[in-house]
Design a protein around this motif. Structure first.
Motif, short mmCIF file in Angstrom:
data_model
loop_
_atom_site.label_atom_id
_atom_site.label_comp_id
_atom_site.label_asym_id
_atom_site.label_seq_id
_atom_site.Cartn_x
_atom_site.Cartn_y
_atom_site.Cartn_z
N SER A 41 14.06 -11.63 -4.57
CA SER A 41 13.76 -10.20 -3.86
C SER A 41 15.04 -9.87 -2.77
N SER A 42 15.30 -8.59 -3.00
CA SER A 42 16.37 -7.64 -2.96
C SER A 42 16.24 -5.79 -1.79
N VAL A 43 17.33 -5.46 -1.67
CA VAL A 43 17.06 -4.46 -1.12
C VAL A 43 18.46 -3.89 -0.78
N LEU A 44 18.66 -2.45 -0.64
CA LEU A 44 19.85 -1.80 -1.68
C LEU A 44 19.48 -0.80 -0.31
N VAL A 45 21.25 -0.67 0.44
CA VAL A 45 21.75 -0.14 1.51
C VAL A 45 23.28 0.85 1.66
N LEU A 46 23.00 1.44 1.99
CA LEU A 46 24.68 2.03 2.63
C LEU A 46 24.85 2.23 4.26
N VAL B 260 23.81 -4.91 -2.28
CA VAL B 260 22.27 -5.23 -2.27
C VAL B 260 22.33 -6.01 -1.81
N LEU B 261 21.05 -6.40 -0.33
CA LEU B 261 20.92 -7.22 0.15
C LEU B 261 20.13 -8.48 -0.04
N THR B 262 20.25 -9.66 -0.37
CA THR B 262 18.34 -10.57 -0.59
C THR B 262 18.11 -11.19 0.08
N LEU B 263 16.67 -11.57 -0.14
CA LEU B 263 15.54 -12.26 1.65
C LEU B 263 16.79 -13.33 1.81
N ARG B 264 17.44 -14.06 0.79
CA ARG B 264 17.96 -14.96 1.23
C ARG B 264 19.34 -15.12 2.41
N GLN B 265 19.36 -13.67 2.28
CA GLN B 265 20.64 -13.36 3.20
C GLN B 265 19.70 -12.74 4.49
N LEU B 266 18.93 -12.21 4.64
CA LEU B 266 18.42 -11.69 5.16
C LEU B 266 17.58 -12.16 5.79
N LEU B 267 17.14 -13.71 5.74
CA LEU B 267 16.60 -14.46 7.02
C LEU B 267 17.49 -15.49 7.55
N ALA B 268 18.62 -15.72 6.68
CA ALA B 268 20.10 -16.61 7.18
C ALA B 268 20.17 -15.95 7.93
N GLU C 85 13.04 6.48 -0.57
CA GLU C 85 12.59 5.66 -1.95
C GLU C 85 13.01 5.89 -3.02
N ASN C 86 14.43 6.51 -3.49
CA ASN C 86 14.93 6.49 -5.30
C ASN C 86 16.48 6.49 -4.81
N PRO C 87 16.57 5.01 -5.87
CA PRO C 87 17.84 4.48 -5.27
C PRO C 87 19.18 6.11 -6.05
N ALA C 88 18.62 7.38 -6.63
CA ALA C 88 19.37 7.78 -6.52
C ALA C 88 19.65 8.54 -5.15
N VAL C 89 18.96 8.93 -4.21
CA VAL C 89 19.21 9.83 -2.80
C VAL C 89 20.67 8.41 -2.29
N LEU D 197 13.81 1.77 -0.34
CA LEU D 197 13.01 1.03 -0.22
C LEU D 197 12.39 0.86 -2.34
N ASN D 198 13.37 2.05 -2.40
CA ASN D 198 13.02 1.13 -4.50
C ASN D 198 11.64 1.46 -5.10
N GLY D 199 10.93 2.80 -4.50
CA GLY D 199 9.65 2.73 -4.82
C GLY D 199 8.88 1.96 -3.96
N GLN D 200 7.25 1.17 -4.58
CA GLN D 200 7.15 0.28 -3.09
C GLN D 200 7.87 -0.97 -2.60
N PRO D 201 8.21 -0.40 -1.99
CA PRO D 201 9.46 -2.16 -1.11
C PRO D 201 8.54 -3.49 -1.34
N GLY D 202 10.06 -4.29 -1.66
CA GLY D 202 9.66 -5.74 -1.44
C GLY D 202 9.07 -6.24 -0.50
N ALA D 203 9.08 -8.03 -0.21
CA ALA D 203 10.72 -8.77 1.29
C ALA D 203 10.94 -8.05 1.73
N ALA D 204 11.92 -8.36 0.90
CA ALA D 204 13.31 -7.82 1.25
C ALA D 204 13.20 -6.52 2.24
N ALA D 205 13.38 -5.16 1.72
CA ALA D 205 12.98 -3.68 2.25
C ALA D 205 12.22 -4.33 3.38
N ILE D 206 11.41 -4.84 3.33
CA ILE D 206 10.50 -4.65 4.50
C ILE D 206 10.89 -6.11 5.81
#
Length: 453
Positions: A266-271, A296-304, A318-322, A340-349
């Motif tokens: 699970s990962s999330v895209l940030v800028l 791209v941040l993984t859930l592992r990074q966000l937890l640790a 919502e979209n990576p194009a932005v 969020l890349n559509g419906q967000p996953g655990a990392a985004a939340i």
């Protein structure tokens, strides 16, 4: 009865003949149902050979008529007195057909299996009723638990799992530990894991396929539920055993209800998150923000790891194009942006919850379609946000600027009354009235202008 003390072969030639097969079957059935062999059994339309076999068995003349009747008390006496099977008729039936479970024991076993099935049928989750019926009808529960007691325990564990879903970015081992007190109970080859992944798939698919759900959980049509924000791709078919798709299907099934098989999937895209020097992740964020590069941040990074400096305002799209457009056009001068890349996953939340907890204000923009509305509603139930060009006025302006939107962007007909947009009550009405979708890519210029620091 041990054949050494009585001639089983002779018994089989006497009572186990084809002409007496009907009688042996009746005896077996009666023994299973009552535990006793008394009274009389009759075959109304018996053949001449069957009537003759009964006469030989009881050492009596063939009687007139078409029926064949046998007094079980008499037959028991014949077997005992003749020495053919001294233990009697019931023991003879067992010797010829196999062990018979005591009727009371069998009834108890049957009731126990029914109790296990009822537990699955009464999970309190209507969306899982089809899954429960399939598990019972196909015999999956019996294959997973060969005894009724085991099935009851397994059904109780499945009920516990169902009651704890969906969750938010929890690893499978942690979820298993929390719910059934065994970190490996939901592993792929365990009986519970085999059934629970199907439960997760059914629940995730039901939540995804529902166009809307009211806060009470009742289906109303139009927008997604809050739990959609915890899901990744929803599996649409069952896996084939030992195939490459099987592992992917299993991962997506669990992910659809907020459970991750590992902290890297699970990962999330940030800028533009400023980062800092408090952790490796914070230092990486700082370096990439300075370079104007997305990360791209993984859930592992966000937890640790610590995130470093948390900005006062974070934009959410919502979209990576932005993100790509912001990186190209603005680079290091872009305001902090989370995709969020559509419906967000655990990392985004996880990321957004941490940002809000540390004082950041979130501003959200999504596609002007029913899916985008669903993402917005789901996000609002997890974290506070304010609209970012995501109001009825913004929608109307976007539509007015594009008088000839492609037919592909026509919204499916949904009643505005079934789609709540609490951040702007007029937005749903406007979208239902105009009936056109406006993707984020169509309003990039305005979004980039807001992101320019």
């Amino acid at each position: 009865m041990n054949p050494s003390t009585a001639d089983l072969a002779t018994l089989r030639r006497t009572l186990g003949t084809p002409e007496l097969a009907w009688l042996l079957a009746r005896l077996r059935t009666r023994l299973e149902s009552t535990g006793q062999l008394t009274g009389t059994v009759t075959k109304p339309q018996a053949s001449a050979g069957e009537r003759a076999a009964v006469a030989r068995l009881l050492n009596r003349p063939v009687r007139a008529g078409t029926s064949a009747s046998v007094s079980l008390d008499t037959l028991d006496d014949v077997l005992r007195r003749s020495g053919l099977w001294p233990a009697g008729l019931a023991a003879a039936v067992v010797a010829l057909t196999g062990t018979v479970v005591d009727p009371l024991e069998r009834a108890g076993e049957r009731d126990a299996w029914q109790a296990a099935a009822n537990t699955l049928r009464r999970l309190g989750r209507p969306e899982l009723s089809g899954w429960a019926d399939r598990v019972i009808r196909t015999g999956a529960l019996r294959r997973a638990a060969p005894t009724a007691a085991g099935a009851q325990a397994l059904a109780a564990q499945l009920a516990t799992v169902a009651g704890a879903l969906p969750t938010s970015g929890e690893s499978l081992g942690a979820f298993a530990s929390r719910t059934v007190h065994d970190a490996h109970a939901l592993d792929v080859h365990t009986p519970l894991g085999t059934l629970a992944v199907g439960l997760a798939s059914a629940l995730g698919s039901a939540l995804a396929s529902s166009p809307s759900a009211a806060r009470s959980g009742e289906q109303t049509g139009g927008a997604a539920t809050a739990t959609d924000a915890l899901r990744g791709p929803v599996p649409t078919s069952s896996p084939t055993d030992a195939s490459a798709d099987s592992a992917r299907w299993r991962r997506e099934a669990w992910h659809s209800v907020g459970v991750v098989l590992d902290e890297l999937s699970s990962s999330v895209l940030v800028l533009g998150l400023p980062g800092g020097d408090t952790s490796p992740t914070a230092r990486a964020l700082a370096a990439l923000a300075e370079a104007g590069q997305p990360v791209v941040l993984t859930l592992r990074q966000l937890l640790a790891d610590e995130l470093g400096t948390v900005p006062p305002v974070v934009f959410v799209c919502e979209n990576p194009a932005v993100v790509a457009a912001a990186a190209d056009a603005l680079g290091a001068t872009s305001a902090p942006l989370v995709c969020l890349n559509g419906q967000p996953g655990a990392a985004a939340i996880r990321l957004l919850e941490r940002l809000v907890a540390d004082g950041a204000a979130l501003r959200f923009h999504g596609d002007f379609d029913w899916s985008g509305i669903g993402v917005a509603r789901a996000l609002a139930e997890r974290v506070a946000w304010t609209p970012w060009r995501f109001s009825a006025a913004d929608y109307s302006a976007a539509c007015a600027e594009r008088s000839a939107l492609p037919a592909l962007l026509v919204l499916p007909g949904v009643s505005a009354a079934s789609v709540e947009t609490p951040w702007d009550a007029d937005l749903a009405e406007a979208m239902a009235s105009v009936g056109l979708a406006v993707d984020e890519e169509l309003v990039l210029a305005a979004l980039l202008a807001d992101l320019a620091l």
